[in-house]
Design a protein around this motif. Sequence first.
Motif, PDB file in Angstrom:
ATOM      1  N   ASN A  36      13.316  44.238  55.639  1.00 58.19           N
ATOM      2  CA  ASN A  36      12.587  45.462  55.364  1.00 58.19           C
ATOM      3  C   ASN A  36      11.427  45.555  56.352  1.00 58.19           C
ATOM      4  N   GLU A  84       8.969  47.521  56.489  1.00 59.27           N
ATOM      5  CA  GLU A  84       7.667  47.788  55.885  1.00 59.27           C
ATOM      6  C   GLU A  84       6.972  46.501  55.453  1.00 59.27           C
ATOM      7  N   ASN A  85       7.743  45.465  55.197  1.00 59.90           N
ATOM      8  CA  ASN A  85       7.143  44.206  54.769  1.00 59.90           C
ATOM      9  C   ASN A  85       7.022  43.192  55.898  1.00 59.90           C
ATOM     10  N   THR A 111       4.725  40.787  49.714  1.00 60.04           N
ATOM     11  CA  THR A 111       4.891  42.147  50.230  1.00 60.04           C
ATOM     12  C   THR A 111       3.572  42.641  50.809  1.00 60.04           C
ATOM     13  N   ASN A 131       0.207  45.152  60.615  1.00 60.31           N
ATOM     14  CA  ASN A 131       1.454  45.715  60.090  1.00 60.31           C
ATOM     15  C   ASN A 131       2.408  46.068  61.220  1.00 60.31           C
TER      16      ASN A 131
END
Length: 144
Positions: free
Chosen positions: A51, A53-54, A66, A79
């Motif tokens: 993922n 986003e993580n 997370t 990020n």
Amino acid sequence: MWKEFKEFALKGNVLDLAVGVVIGAAFGKIVTSLVNDIIMPVISVFTKGLNFENLFVSLDGSKYATLAAAKDAGAATLNYGLFISNIIDFLIIAFSIFIVVRQLNRFTKKKEEPAPKKTKQCKYCFSEIHIDATKCPHCTSDMK
């Protein structure tokens, strides 16, 4: 002052720009949805459930499951997964706009007429001379 503002706001360029901004915002939402809801899940399948986003680095040295957990703990994070997602988003938007502009240019391209000739060739010395010349400046032949 109101009259000047009204004239400015109702000019074609300003209205075209406003329409472009609104359509661009809507187009951006569509492409963002395309990236987040269709492309990234497919990429996630090929990367075995990764993922984007993580994908982050916690700057406080702790491990978090997370990104949301890291944010809840107040940890500063890098990020890079969201950055990768935004790069993919940008590339898709840029490519889509390129395709649209390319197609519009294809329809709006006007056929250019050749410029009228300004010179002619002397039939004796084959030099280029002005179209209205009556004598060749190179060989002095009559050009009538």
